[in-house]
Design an enzyme around this catalytic site. Sequence first.
Site, PDB file in Angstrom:
ATOM      1  N   GLU A 172      56.075  53.788  53.447  1.00  0.00           N
ATOM      2  CA  GLU A 172      56.945  54.972  53.033  1.00  0.00           C
ATOM      3  C   GLU A 172      57.537  55.578  54.133  1.00  0.00           C
ATOM      4  O   GLU A 172      57.517  56.792  54.224  1.00  0.00           O
ATOM      5  CB  GLU A 172      56.372  55.637  51.982  1.00  0.00           C
ATOM      6  CG  GLU A 172      56.007  55.077  50.718  1.00  0.00           C
ATOM      7  CD  GLU A 172      55.806  56.083  49.392  1.00  0.00           C
ATOM      8  OE1 GLU A 172      55.768  57.107  49.740  1.00  0.00           O
ATOM      9  OE2 GLU A 172      55.318  55.345  48.507  1.00  0.00           O
ATOM     10  N   GLU A 369      52.497  49.462  45.420  1.00  0.00           N
ATOM     11  CA  GLU A 369      51.900  50.812  45.035  1.00  0.00           C
ATOM     12  C   GLU A 369      52.918  51.156  43.600  1.00  0.00           C
ATOM     13  O   GLU A 369      53.962  50.942  43.631  1.00  0.00           O
ATOM     14  CB  GLU A 369      52.224  52.124  45.627  1.00  0.00           C
ATOM     15  CG  GLU A 369      51.154  52.334  46.819  1.00  0.00           C
ATOM     16  CD  GLU A 369      51.624  53.579  47.550  1.00  0.00           C
ATOM     17  OE1 GLU A 369      51.949  54.560  46.761  1.00  0.00           O
ATOM     18  OE2 GLU A 369      51.153  53.950  48.612  1.00  0.00           O
TER      19      GLU A 369
HETATM   20  C1  PNW Z   1      53.254  57.873  47.807  1.00  0.00           C
HETATM   21  N1  PNW Z   1      57.582  62.849  46.944  1.00  0.00           N
HETATM   22  O1  PNW Z   1      53.392  59.230  48.118  1.00  0.00           O
HETATM   23  C2  PNW Z   1      52.072  57.641  48.825  1.00  0.00           C
HETATM   24  O2  PNW Z   1      52.373  56.228  49.444  1.00  0.00           O
HETATM   25  C3  PNW Z   1      50.739  57.659  48.382  1.00  0.00           C
HETATM   26  O3  PNW Z   1      49.846  57.858  49.472  1.00  0.00           O
HETATM   27  C4  PNW Z   1      50.755  58.559  47.406  1.00  0.00           C
HETATM   28  O4  PNW Z   1      49.553  59.137  46.896  1.00  0.00           O
HETATM   29  C5  PNW Z   1      51.394  58.066  45.934  1.00  0.00           C
HETATM   30  O5  PNW Z   1      52.797  57.787  46.594  1.00  0.00           O
HETATM   31  C6  PNW Z   1      51.438  59.337  44.762  1.00  0.00           C
HETATM   32  O6  PNW Z   1      52.264  60.481  45.336  1.00  0.00           O
HETATM   33  C7  PNW Z   1      54.400  60.067  47.926  1.00  0.00           C
HETATM   34  O7  PNW Z   1      57.311  63.903  47.023  1.00  0.00           O
HETATM   35  C8  PNW Z   1      54.232  61.263  47.921  1.00  0.00           C
HETATM   36  O8  PNW Z   1      58.670  62.495  47.027  1.00  0.00           O
HETATM   37  C9  PNW Z   1      55.344  62.296  47.433  1.00  0.00           C
HETATM   38  C10 PNW Z   1      56.468  61.788  47.359  1.00  0.00           C
HETATM   39  C11 PNW Z   1      56.781  60.604  47.249  1.00  0.00           C
HETATM   40  C12 PNW Z   1      55.713  59.509  47.578  1.00  0.00           C
END
Ligand code: PNW
Length: 461
Positions: A172, A369
Amino acid sequence: VPPTALPTRLPGPERLELGTATASYQVEGASTADGRGPSIWDTFTARPGTIRDGSDGSVACDSYHRYTEDADLVADAGLDWYRFSVAWPRIVPEGRGRVEQRGLDYYDRLVDALLERGVKPTGTLYHWDLPQPLEDAGGWLERGTAEAFADYAEVVHARLGDRVGLWATHNEPWCAAYLGYAAGVHAPGRQEGGRAHRAAHHLMLGHALAAERLRAGEHPVDVGIVLNLAPIWAEDPERPEVQDVADGVDAIRNRVWLDPLVDGAYDAGLLRVAPELADAELVRPGDLERIQGSADWVGLNYYTPVRPDLPGVGKADHPEGGAYPGVAPFELVVREPVTDIGWEIDASGLDELIRTTAERTGLPVLVMENGAACADTVVVEGTVRDEDRIGYLRDHLAAAERARDAGADLRAYVVWTLLDNFEWAEGYTKTFGIVHIDPETQDRTPKASYHWLAETVRARA
Ligand code: PNW
């Protein structure tokens, strides 16, 4: 895994492989053990007000010491693979230069523990834990970080590549660049506006440089990148102003990563939103050519669709709000139903995203994921009921299979996440795990969703 099948490579198209994932800073703990250096997440979490519950990853799930239990859990569920990430500051504590063997030893043990149990390991080289010394030198805004990343990648693959031949460079990069350097809600917590596009380019350059090194190494490899691309659903596409902001959101969420990868170019539409990418000092001759074709596969992380609309219509305080520099003011609309973290649930978005990504890239797609935050209720007799998560996973796995049936070259579906863990800005307040972690003892208790997943694997077999 029979030794002849080593190392773990990209799965073939015959069947959909299933797995589960974690990330180093979210589960390992032991943040000063065996010479690990500080990362930007150690620094960021120490800053008051950054993390909802004021917590950090210094203990987390203690997977640094309890990794054999994690490997048992994955194996007992009958899953094909486990996706872990390597903490750069364990391997190269200063970010460049000296290599810490004890850090490599940990991943060596983890990989062997998985293989002994018949689970295929797959690694991610960067799941956001940048060594702090590199951030002190400018972080991803600087080209040197991309070069240091390639050196680190080579070190890891030299040690683990005989057993792990399926590597993701980044996880990401949109989060790393835009949540980290524009919105400031993730480490390093900077609000640099359009300068965050520099981070995006350097992340993609780092990916390409690392892929070159891995491919040149002695071990065979299938190298890819994991993107959180999103279906962008303009709330009112008939209105040109709405379509315009939706195009801008699409540019930063999707095209800034896919265009260089597929076309080797940042096109005029993208440059309109991100004029910084036209800077010849930033995007140097040869960069885009190196990025083009640098992935053997593309990973998708999907949780929720993105619905842009005009200001005043959506969620003004949406945490993603500041993460699209260069786009005219807009808001994101979130429709019901939502998960415990407030993300809209719509499995058709996954089906659409797999199909469009497979078409756009022509590459094999891995869902790296997918999962849901649920407010789990711990009930007596050691069982944790999470019926909402089961519903979410069932619907999304079905959506993934629909995309496959429609002809998309989807090879794997990986559940986020094995363990309740450090959920970044949300700390430990939001839980995505199929296994519950006792916050005091770190004891692991499989939830109903874990048993459901294991049953699904058995039924399929
Ligand atoms: C992803 N947002 O994170 C990550 O790849 C993981 O490590 C994480 O635990 C999972 O999704 C769940 O959140 C994100 O705020 C965290 O847009 C925040 C955001 C997007 C992805």
